[in-house]
Design a protein around this motif. Structure first.
Motif, PDB file in Angstrom:
ATOM      1  N   LYS A  53       0.840  -1.200   0.000  1.00  0.00           N
ATOM      2  CA  LYS A  53       0.000   0.000   0.000  1.00  0.00           C
ATOM      3  C   LYS A  53       0.878   1.254   0.000  1.00  0.00           C
ATOM      4  CE  LYS A  53      -3.625  -0.053   2.728  1.00  0.00           C
ATOM      5  NZ  LYS A  53      -4.448  -0.166   3.946  1.00  0.00           N
ATOM      6  N   GLN A  86       1.946   4.973   1.032  1.00  0.00           N
ATOM      7  CA  GLN A  86       1.809   5.696   2.286  1.00  0.00           C
ATOM      8  C   GLN A  86       1.677   7.186   2.012  1.00  0.00           C
ATOM      9  OE1 GLN A  86       5.215   4.594   4.624  1.00  0.00           O
ATOM     10  NE2 GLN A  86       4.324   2.630   5.155  1.00  0.00           N
ATOM     11  N   GLY A 143      -6.941   3.457  -0.440  1.00  0.00           N
ATOM     12  CA  GLY A 143      -5.987   2.393  -0.145  1.00  0.00           C
ATOM     13  C   GLY A 143      -4.661   2.854   0.432  1.00  0.00           C
ATOM     14  N   PHE A 144      -4.536   4.124   0.766  1.00  0.00           N
ATOM     15  CA  PHE A 144      -3.289   4.632   1.339  1.00  0.00           C
ATOM     16  C   PHE A 144      -3.214   4.320   2.824  1.00  0.00           C
ATOM     17  CE2 PHE A 144      -3.449   7.083  -2.480  1.00  0.00           C
ATOM     18  CZ  PHE A 144      -2.161   7.499  -2.748  1.00  0.00           C
ATOM     19  N   ASP A 145      -2.001   4.017   3.293  1.00  0.00           N
ATOM     20  CA  ASP A 145      -1.727   4.006   4.726  1.00  0.00           C
ATOM     21  C   ASP A 145      -1.412   5.444   5.110  1.00  0.00           C
ATOM     22  OD1 ASP A 145      -2.001   1.326   5.393  1.00  0.00           O
ATOM     23  OD2 ASP A 145       0.066   0.846   4.886  1.00  0.00           O
TER      24      ASP A 145
END
Length: 142
Positions: A26, A28, A47-49
């Motif tokens: 994923k 960031q 879907g980003f951390d």
């Protein structure tokens, strides 16, 4: 804000994300999370951390020192003559406390230093990633 989110999502598709211990599935998004709740929620939905980065001395001093005491003196910072980065650097001063901690500050002009701050946040994330312990599975304990 929608333009910025679309830009971040599109740019993230151009890179392979690597963590110190291998591939990160994923992307960031490291950021100062002050007053950008909507953006954080939307990027997390993409879907980003999300990696919040506090703007205090404790968080920003190590990457600021890496930038100003090691990177710039040894090789400089190459940004292809970007006029916005030149402007941000010109607006920036280093704030230092009694313990010799340092962080970027815009006291000199009151104008934007966002390019410098973004670079320091990236370096903070890099330094943090080096400190993350491996799981017992990665260490071979199980």
């Amino acid at each position: 804000q929608n333009f910025i989110k679309k830009f971040i999502v599109e740019k993230s598709k151009q890179f392979i994300f690597m963590a110190p211990d291998g591939y990160s599935p994923k992307p960031q998004f490291a950021c100062d999370d002050w007053n950008i709740d909507k953006m954080i929620t939307e990027l997390a939905g993409e879907g980003f951390d999300i990696v919040p980065t506090r703007m205090g001395m404790k968080t920003l001093s190590p990457p600021t020192k890496l930038l100003t005491e090691i990177m710039v003196p040894s090789a400089g910072i190459h940004h292809n003559g970007n006029p916005v980065m030149d402007w941000c650097v010109a607006n920036c001063v280093l704030e230092e406390d009694a313990m010799e901690n340092k962080k970027p500050n815009k006291k000199r002009s009151g104008e934007k230093i966002d390019g410098v701050t973004a670079l320091v946040i990236c370096l903070a994330r890099y330094l943090l990633s080096l400190q993350q312990p491996k799981s017992m599975y990665e260490r071979g304990g199980v």
